[in-house]
Motif scaffolding. Structure first.
Motif, PDB file in Angstrom:
ATOM      1  N   VAL A 155      39.063  28.964  15.653  1.00 18.59           N
ATOM      2  CA  VAL A 155      37.741  28.605  16.185  1.00 18.59           C
ATOM      3  C   VAL A 155      36.941  27.849  15.130  1.00 18.59           C
ATOM      4  CG1 VAL A 155      35.542  29.528  17.000  1.00 18.59           C
ATOM      5  CG2 VAL A 155      37.677  30.494  17.842  1.00 18.59           C
ATOM      6  N   GLY A 156      37.025  28.313  13.878  1.00 23.04           N
ATOM      7  CA  GLY A 156      36.322  27.623  12.802  1.00 23.04           C
ATOM      8  C   GLY A 156      36.771  26.183  12.659  1.00 23.04           C
ATOM      9  N   ILE A 157      38.061  25.951  12.730  1.00 22.13           N
ATOM     10  CA  ILE A 157      38.594  24.583  12.621  1.00 22.13           C
ATOM     11  C   ILE A 157      38.210  23.761  13.852  1.00 22.13           C
ATOM     12  CG2 ILE A 157      40.726  23.236  12.529  1.00 22.13           C
ATOM     13  CD1 ILE A 157      41.955  25.571  10.925  1.00 22.13           C
ATOM     14  N   LEU A 158      38.256  24.399  15.030  1.00 16.86           N
ATOM     15  CA  LEU A 158      37.971  23.701  16.282  1.00 16.86           C
ATOM     16  C   LEU A 158      36.540  23.180  16.344  1.00 16.86           C
ATOM     17  CD1 LEU A 158      38.861  22.951  19.199  1.00 16.86           C
ATOM     18  CD2 LEU A 158      38.076  25.228  19.894  1.00 16.86           C
ATOM     19  N   TYR A 159      35.572  24.004  15.921  1.00 17.72           N
ATOM     20  CA  TYR A 159      34.163  23.628  16.052  1.00 17.72           C
ATOM     21  C   TYR A 159      33.614  22.924  14.814  1.00 17.72           C
ATOM     22  CZ  TYR A 159      33.798  26.322  20.359  1.00 17.72           C
ATOM     23  OH  TYR A 159      33.956  26.781  21.644  1.00 17.72           O
ATOM     24  N   LEU A 160      34.420  22.791  13.783  1.00 15.36           N
ATOM     25  CA  LEU A 160      33.943  22.183  12.542  1.00 15.36           C
ATOM     26  C   LEU A 160      33.458  20.745  12.730  1.00 15.36           C
ATOM     27  CD1 LEU A 160      33.492  22.286   9.488  1.00 15.36           C
ATOM     28  CD2 LEU A 160      35.916  21.737   9.175  1.00 15.36           C
ATOM     29  N   PRO A 161      34.224  19.845  13.372  1.00 13.65           N
ATOM     30  CA  PRO A 161      33.747  18.452  13.496  1.00 13.65           C
ATOM     31  C   PRO A 161      32.420  18.340  14.249  1.00 13.65           C
ATOM     32  CG  PRO A 161      36.090  18.609  14.011  1.00 13.65           C
ATOM     33  CD  PRO A 161      35.580  20.007  13.931  1.00 13.65           C
ATOM     34  N   TYR A 162      32.292  19.083  15.350  1.00 13.67           N
ATOM     35  CA  TYR A 162      31.055  18.995  16.131  1.00 13.67           C
ATOM     36  C   TYR A 162      29.866  19.527  15.339  1.00 13.67           C
ATOM     37  CZ  TYR A 162      27.671  19.736  19.885  1.00 13.67           C
ATOM     38  OH  TYR A 162      26.534  19.721  20.660  1.00 13.67           O
TER      39      TYR A 162
END
Length: 729
Positions: free
Chosen positions: A114-121
């Protein structure tokens, strides 16, 4: 089969389980709700809106989802009828521990994903205020905390009760209780996700990280100890919970370790170092008058050292030159933040005994010592510790703080204060503060800071000189300094975080200067001189709103956030929003609009109206009409057309959340648009110049202390109007 082999088998089985993938997927999707409708924080900083809210929402969802997952895993042998067979191969206690470890491992992997998934946004939304360290701390403490605590609590429940239905019900009750109004007031009562009021975009959120880590440690001890104790109740040999407990308690290692964990959690709870112990009925407390006619403070010298930015601790030495004209020993009372401990007191070099009265009151307490009969006394107090937060502000986590990105220490939160007992000789009584700060920090104070030396170790020593009381206010951060030109000779120094420099250099500072010049010429100047200039300093998000004290005034950090700068209620462009906030230095901090008979009458209306008048001078009447007066009318027409505005009796039939949203929308419209429109209509009747004269007179009257507030009746009487002649709608 050894433990590592068993874990690999169990984790592989879990990864083939559709329920495990569903729990992980829903936990990953849950932060989306935090962007839209579920807001656990009360702040409106960018970090609160786009980091804390999503991660806390994911943590809350993960609590329930991973709790259900561990319940399904531990109940599976009973449901399938294979419990007796498995017992012959693997001890139930070992099996339960391995399955818990497998679910916790999945929780860690899910949180990492989840941390990696939401990092760019998150990087894109936070932009100039994004911090990698804050982001991953939020993933660890906000998101991962939920699945871990939920898993431990659910495993403990089913191991004690042995029933899936009772365990699910107990878990739901615990989660609902954690979101209750009572729990929301205490940071330690949040068992699954931590209490987070907001996050600071520019000055660090150390108070959140410290309290979140501490509360997670407390609950890991309590739930971990409870889970170990519940392992003793795991059914075996056909025995119930009590029989299994009696059978296993003969081996004392597990019971002793679980009890030690529970005791450690209880001790940590009782000894928490962050919140004071002010009585709940503090309003009714009578504070003693400590004024002493025979004692006078002739000078104050403070030397403060930040011991640890990680822990937020300091130590200091405070010195006073005090005159005792009584010819006899006299008791001296002094105030100090309740998180500090006095280490020693000397008078003219001789040690003095002292007493801590332990009378916590608004994050401070009194101490007492007896001064000698000498006429001239050099009093020295050494002290240190971590500043505590007033328990009435525990929900907001708002108070004095020390972090690696910012510092705010004022009065007895910086050093002991004796002026309440030994008053200063006169307004020119000298006060000096010496402090060493990181080179990246610039101090701002009620006094005048001057750099003493560059210590060539990444720190700089400063001396701050002031006069009068020993209650100094100190701010420090990566401040950029700008002297705002007002055209009136009134010096105004503006300090704001370097992170916002690119935002403010795009015309915003010039418009702020124009707003100051406008208010000065139309309403009157703030009374400051070149020797004691007026300072406006950007505050951390944890100091909600603004303040005015002596020669310094604060603007909330969120005034500079993208969300606030795009708020159409305050102006169509970001620079105009900052002009709006500058105008609040006159209306809100310089003078206050309040009417006990009209709850919607406040400072926002005159502030919005003044912004409109300013922009009509700069951009022309057509621009001002399109972006201000036409908008006010449209908003109020929409409010008038609202079904619930015309039929308020139906509000009670709505769920509380929706009725509150409608009421909040109505209040916002009345505050910003309705009040401004009412003032505009009064100006149409009396003339804009006459209205300016009226507001100037009202401002001067309150600023001089002739009145406590400006009511709606005061304004209407000054305009020669009666209530009802000008309306908000």
């Amino acid at each position: 089969m050894n433990a590592s082999s068993l874990f690999r088998v169990e984790f592989g089985r879990l990864m083939r389980n559709r329920l495990a993938w569903l729990a992980a997927a829903l936990t990953a999707l849950a932060p989306i709700a935090g962007y839209s409708f579920y807001h656990p924080t009360i702040g409106d900083s960018m970090g609160a809106l786009y980091l804390a809210n999503p991660m806390l929402t994911g943590g809350m969802a993960g609590t329930l989802l991973f709790a259900l997952l561990i319940l399904a895993a531990l109940d599976q042998p009973a449901r399938s009828g294979t419990a007796a067979l498995i017992e012959t191969i693997i001890p139930p206690v070992k099996m339960h521990a391995i399955r818990l470890l497998a679910v916790l491992s999945l929780a860690v992997l899910t949180s990492l994903a989840v941390g990696i998934l939401y990092l760019p946004y998150t990087m894109w939304k936070l932009n100039i205020v994004f911090s990698f360290s804050d982001y991953w701390l939020a993933v660890l403490l906000f998101l991962l905390s939920g699945p871990v605590m939920g898993t431990l609590a659910a495993a403990m429940a089913i191991q004690i009760t042995g029933r899936l239905d009772v365990s699910v019900l107990a878990l739901l009750v615990a989660v609902i209780f954690s979101r209750s109004r009572w729990c929301s007031q205490y940071f330690l009562a949040h068992w699954n996700i931590p209490l987070v009021s907001t996050l600071s975009d520019a000055f660090g959120s150390a108070v959140v990280w410290r309290t979140a880590f501490y509360s997670r440690l407390v609950w890991l001890c309590l739930l971990g100890g409870g889970w170990l104790l519940s392992l003793l109740c795991v059914r075996q040999y056909g025995k119930g919970a009590a029989g299994s407990l009696i059978h296993r308690i003969k081996r004392p290692v597990l019971p002793i370790f679980s009890i030690l964990l529970l005791l450690l959690g209880a001790v940590l709870w009782n000894r928490q170092p962050f919140i004071d112990h002010c009585p709940e009925d503090w309003i009714s407390m009578e504070t003693a008058d400590r004024f002493h006619e025979h004692l006078t403070t002739e000078s104050t010298s403070l030397n403060v050292t930040i011991d640890s930015f990680l822990m937020g601790t300091l130590s200091g030495e405070a010195s006073w030159q005090i005159r005792n004209n009584s010819g006899s020993p006299q008791e001296l009372y002094f105030n100090l933040n309740s998180g500090y401990r006095v280490r020693s007191i000397t008078a003219n070099g001789e040690p003095l005994p002292f007493e801590d009265l332990k009378n916590d009151y608004i994050a401070s307490r009194e101490l007492r010592c007896t001064l000698p009969a000498d006429e001239e006394i050099s009093l020295v107090i050494t002290y240190g510790g971590m500043p505590r937060i007033w328990n009435a502000q525990e929900r907001e986590l708002s108070g004095n703080y020390i972090s690696s990105r910012g510092i705010y220490l004022a009065s007895h939160h910086l050093a002991p204060t004796v002026a309440g007992c030994a008053p200063v000789e006169d307004e020119d009584t000298p006060v000096t503060l010496t402090i060493t700060l990181p080179a990246a920090m610039t101090p701002v104070s009620t006094g005048s800071p001057k750099q003493l030396s560059d210590n060539r170790d990444g720190t700089v020593s400063w001396v701050i000189t002031d006069q009068g009381t020993d209650r100094i206010q100190l701010f420090a951060g990566d401040y950029v300094y700008k002297e705002l030109a007002t055209g009136s000779g009134m010096p105004i120094q503006f300090y704001y975080s370097k992170k916002y420099q690119s935002r403010l250099e795009n015309g915003a500072l010039e418009l702020m200067e124009q707003a100051i010049a406008y208010c000065t010429s139309h309403y009157g100047p703030r009374s400051f001189t070149e020797d004691k200039p007026f300072k406006i300093v950007q505050l951390t998000a944890f100091q909600f709103g603004g303040f005015a004290n002596r020669s310094i005034s604060g603007m909330g950090e969120t005034y500079f956030s993208d969300e606030n700068l795009n708020n159409p209620d305050k102006g169509p462009a970001s620079a105009e929003v900052l002009a709006h906030e500058i105008i609040h230095q006159w209306w809100g901090l310089g003078a206050t609009l309040y009417d006990p008979e009209d709850e919607d009458w406040n400072d926002e209306g005159i502030t919005v109206y003044t912004t409109y008048r300013l922009m009509s001078e700069i951009m022309g009447e057509d621009y001002a009409r399109e972006n201000y007066t036409d908008k006010w009318k449209a908003v109020m027409e929409d409010q008038h057309a609202s079904f619930y505005q015309r039929h308020p009796e139906y509000l009670d039939r709505l769920p509380k959340r929706y009725s509150n949203e409608i009421l909040a929308s109505r209040s916002s419209a009345n505050w910003y648009d309705g009040n401004a429109l009412m003032i505009y209509r009064a100006a149409e009747k009396a003339g804009p110049q006459k209205i300016d004269e009226i507001w100037s007179e009202l401002y001067t009257r309150q600023a001089s202390g002739s009145s406590d507030m400006i009511t709606l009746k005061d304004f209407l009487d000054a305009c020669g109007l009666k209530k009802g002649e000008v309306e908000r709608e």
